[in-house]
Design a protein around this motif. Structure first.
Motif, short mmCIF file in Angstrom:
data_model
loop_
_atom_site.label_atom_id
_atom_site.label_comp_id
_atom_site.label_asym_id
_atom_site.label_seq_id
_atom_site.Cartn_x
_atom_site.Cartn_y
_atom_site.Cartn_z
N GLY A 424 -11.30 8.66 0.25
CA GLY A 424 -12.69 8.39 -0.09
C GLY A 424 -12.80 7.41 -1.24
N LEU A 425 -11.97 7.62 -2.29
CA LEU A 425 -12.01 6.72 -3.45
C LEU A 425 -11.56 5.31 -3.06
CD1 LEU A 425 -10.56 9.04 -6.26
CD2 LEU A 425 -12.95 8.39 -5.91
N TYR A 426 -10.50 5.25 -2.26
CA TYR A 426 -10.01 3.93 -1.82
C TYR A 426 -11.07 3.20 -1.00
CZ TYR A 426 -5.21 5.03 -3.37
OH TYR A 426 -4.10 5.33 -4.11
N ALA A 448 0.97 2.92 3.73
CA ALA A 448 0.01 3.11 4.82
C ALA A 448 -1.35 2.52 4.48
CB ALA A 448 -0.10 4.59 5.18
N VAL A 449 -1.83 2.81 3.27
CA VAL A 449 -3.16 2.30 2.91
C VAL A 449 -3.11 0.78 2.72
CG1 VAL A 449 -2.86 2.80 0.44
CG2 VAL A 449 -5.14 2.53 1.35
N TYR A 450 -1.98 0.30 2.20
CA TYR A 450 -1.80 -1.16 2.06
C TYR A 450 -1.96 -1.82 3.42
CZ TYR A 450 1.06 -5.47 1.72
OH TYR A 450 1.53 -6.75 1.78
N GLY A 478 11.33 -0.22 4.52
CA GLY A 478 10.37 0.87 4.36
C GLY A 478 9.49 0.70 3.15
N CYS A 479 9.90 -0.18 2.24
CA CYS A 479 9.07 -0.46 1.07
C CYS A 479 8.09 -1.56 1.46
CB CYS A 479 9.96 -0.90 -0.09
SG CYS A 479 9.04 -1.28 -1.60
N LEU A 480 6.86 -1.40 1.13
CA LEU A 480 5.82 -2.43 1.31
C LEU A 480 5.47 -2.64 2.78
CD1 LEU A 480 4.38 -4.17 -0.81
CD2 LEU A 480 6.05 -5.95 -0.44
N ARG B 202 -0.93 -5.68 -4.72
CA ARG B 202 -0.76 -5.27 -3.33
C ARG B 202 0.11 -6.29 -2.61
NH1 ARG B 202 -6.82 -4.80 -1.45
NH2 ARG B 202 -6.89 -6.61 -2.83
N GLY B 203 1.39 -6.05 -2.59
CA GLY B 203 2.29 -6.84 -1.75
C GLY B 203 2.48 -8.28 -2.17
N TYR B 204 3.00 -9.07 -1.24
CA TYR B 204 3.28 -10.47 -1.52
C TYR B 204 2.00 -11.19 -1.92
CZ TYR B 204 7.27 -9.17 1.41
OH TYR B 204 8.36 -8.53 1.94
#
Lengths: 484, 484
Positions: A424-426, A448-450, A478-480, B202-204
């Motif tokens: 909700g906040l995101y 996931a949200v990214y 698995g990162c990013l 957030r990422g690249y």
């Protein structure tokens, strides 16, 4: 369907690879992943994440890093690069199958040199931030990056995550402090960019890609950093205001009056003070009366400028404009430290209270007050018993909007319901075109949200960059970027 | 063998493509490449380069830019994006076969808005720099990018080339001034990043790749820029010193004493003054006696700071340290303008003298004096009759080390021998780990030297980025990356 980044496929038995890796290192350089010595590399400091790893590798030279990466590329062994392991988003904690190796930079930690005319410092990636700050200070200069973990985080990790902190306002993020960079690319080759130049317009600026890439494109091995004159004169004020909107107006006024010599502009919602008190019962707010919003402001300048007079001029103007309720300028270093202790203790106090919902949001400065109001309204209307608090680096538009759960909920309930609340906040911050990650990064915990909120174009671009640099997908998989 | 970037192959007749492109635009939007109207888009303002083009396309909206790029991708028609066409390295002048179209952003030139709380300005890419500076000033703020071409260069071009200029010292290159970016990628999709956030991890950071990519990865269509408080108080000094080494020591002292409030620190070798006089016979150097190196220094601050006292404190300290020979602080705006006129006139004077060798070098600040000495020695020893002069943005390590040919050489001889001399100078700056292009970029005219001095790793990385974003090779082919 989102395009996926390449992933390493571990088809071979790991034994041969591990033997080859071990042969590159001295005895202290190779730690078996199953032994107790490996423990501190395999879980994060909050204790929230526990990862896996075949081994922890501790190279002592850039050449050793290159040799290790070449072997990993040949055997398709995924690598998790690790600095001080102080991150908050599981960027250095693998969550896949236990086929990865951790490459810790901690033994590659020399200061390579200080150039007083160029105002730069060169160092290995594994040098601890505080060590660099001390080295700069010993030459009467300042390396301004300042954050809670500075006693143990490493500069390579700061660069890989584009670390932020208290002084971003004046000196920028880590990205803004890096003049030169050296990194081992996923095929083991060395990208050599330790130029130390302030102006260099030769083609694509690859170092900008590596900064903030969280170890997914290569391993930073060395950096050349901007230093600054050390402010001889530091003035600190603690202020009480009527609203977050007033605080943001005061910030604009402060920029103008003080000619951008501010080094910090922190806001603290008055509801946070209870947490400072929880951590330290001696907490005394230096304000007469109750004010809903507090501001902790710092200004740094040379001894040739009267910083006190400047701050007084600002506060006079702010009172006259009815922006300011009450305020105190610290009369001593001890008093300034007491002001800062409130800001630090309120973070400690939240940890003491137990598991809660933490965020690291950023919006335009003009959206700080509306965003906080909106988020508060959302929590108070929809989450009875949950308690929102707001504070942060307001001068950067970076607010930690955290929510304390009702007492009596189990850890599992907090985690489960917390995920929903966080969504909700995101959503609210997304509605303000803001960021769910102002400074903490993406890592694995926010992957996931990214990915969910990237446009298809942005997903494609991110995946293309990953594939171009790391076609085997061995660098911090698995990162990013989501696994395929 | 260096890896090559992809190149468009124009196998189809251009007629169908041109008809489709024309259909997107209004009458004024399509200019035939063979007519006189196209002339000013097809050669650069120095007159050194003349290019080719089937047509000049002048879209009025982001959607039109997208439609044009989609058609070009479909028909494999290469695109040369063009802003104000004020560059110095033929970045917007195609040198290949005449199968390209020029996309001029000049009609996409609205100011989208100013946010006084966020200290930002949003604009279309085609907005002229001076227009943005004026808009900021009308709200009592400053957009600090300042360069000779500011009356005609466009902000999109400034971003695509990471423009520098006079105030980099205090405010950074264009890269440092961009908070948000919107660009049409080579497949016609829109990369939307107009966030205006000061912190966003957030990422690249794709915008960093697009900045300075000289139109080879996409077409910038919109930007969100940092604004600053406008310095109410500006002080200017003209100083005489014994050497470039003293000038660099003075710069370090000035940073410390003046708390980094300097907005300019220009050095001028005394041999340059003859060129100022050649341009303007009224030139008077405001110094008693002859000094081999002059410094033009400017400081900007709020009215709450006594800038004059600050500058006087600095000069006092510099005299005491025997760094300074003589100096004058401007007593009026007119006098300050006269100081700056010397710096501007010496550039004009070189043009008046005729064709000569121009450079745009940068080195570490600690290498400025040795590099100039080295380059001077090289010219004086090996090029009898050629006359070296040195001046530039010393606070950024950016020196224009130019060489005047002996009188009597033909233009052809100057060009031919000049290439050889330039190679020698580039070799010297390379020996200092410096850059042959501090701020002007690579374009087409410096492509060969750019590529020659990249390491294989850097060539591979640059080609990989180009291929990932522009697999068809239609975006500004021949610029920056060599054709296949």
């Amino acid at each position: 369907m989102p395009p996926a980044a390449p992933t390493a496929t571990s088809g071979e038995p790991a034994g041969a690879a591990l033997e080859a890796l071990r042969s590159v290192l001295d005895t202290a350089g190779f730690i078996d992943g199953t032994g107790p010595e490996a423990e501190r590399y395999l879980h994060d400091w909050t204790g929230d994440y526990r990862g896996t790893g075949l081994a922890v590798l501790r190279p002592k030279s850039v050449e050793e890093v290159q040799a290790l990466v070449r072997i990993c590329a040949e055997h398709r062994v995924p690598i998790v690069p690790q600095g001080g392991n102080t991150g908050l988003v599981a960027g250095t904690i693998a969550d896949g199958p236990p086929s990865v190796v951790v490459v810790s930079l901690e033994r590659l930690n020399r200061i390579r040199g200080i150039d007083a005319v160029n105002f730069t410092l060169r160092a290995d990636a594994g040098a601890v931030l505080q060590t660099l700050k001390d080295a700069a200070e010993s030459e009467d200069m300042l390396f301004p990056l300042a954050l809670g973990a500075q006693g143990s985080c490493q500069i390579g990790g700061n660069v890989a995550t584009n670390a932020g902190g208290i002084n971003v306002l004046r000196y920028g993020m880590t990205r803004d402090l890096v003049l030169g960079l050296e990194a081992v690319l996923p095929d083991g080759s060395l990208w050599q960019g330790m130029t130390g130049l302030r102006k260099d317009n030769r083609g694509y600026d690859l170092k900008q890609l590596l900064i903030g890439s969280e170890g997914t494109l290569g391993i930073v091995t060395g950096v050349e950093l901007k230093l600054f004159p050390r402010p001889a004169n530091v003035e600190t004020a603690y202020l009480g205001l009527g609203s977050f909107a007033d605080a943001m107006a005061l910030f604009g006024m402060a920029r103008r009056v003080c000619s951008d010599l501010l080094t910090a502009f922190e806001v603290i919602g008055s509801e946070c003070i209870a947490f400072a008190t929880l951590s330290n019962a001696q907490t005394r707010v230096p304000l007469a009366g109750e004010w809903p919003v507090h501001v902790l402001m710092e200004l740094g300048c040379s001894s040739a400028i009267d910083g006190r007079a400047l701050l007084e001029a600002l506060l006079g103007e702010a009172f006259a404009a009815s922006l300011l309720g009450d305020g105190t300028i610290a009369q001593s270093r001890a008093q300034a430290r007491a002001f800062w202790a409130i800001r630090e203790d309120l973070v400690e106090g939240q940890a003491k209270r137990g598991r809660h919902i933490r965020t690291d949001l950023s919006v335009r400065l003009s959206d700080v007050a509306p965003m906080i109001e909106n988020a508060r309204g959302y929590v108070l209307s929809n989450w009875p018993g949950w308690e929102p608090i707001a504070y942060g680096h307001a001068g950067d538009g970076n607010i930690h909007f955290n929510v304390m759960p009702p007492t009596g909920l189990s850890a599992g309930e907090v985690r489960e319901r917390g995920t929903e609340l966080l969504d909700g906040l995101y959503g609210i911050v997304h509605g303000f075109s803001g960021s769910f990650s102002a400074e903490h990064g993406v890592g694995r915990s926010r992957r996931a949200v990214y990915w969910k909120w990237l446009t298809p174009e942005q997903q494609k671009a991110a995946a293309a960059i990953k594939a171009a640099f790391d076609p085997l997908g061995i660098m911090n998989p698995g990162c990013l970027i989501p696994d395929r």
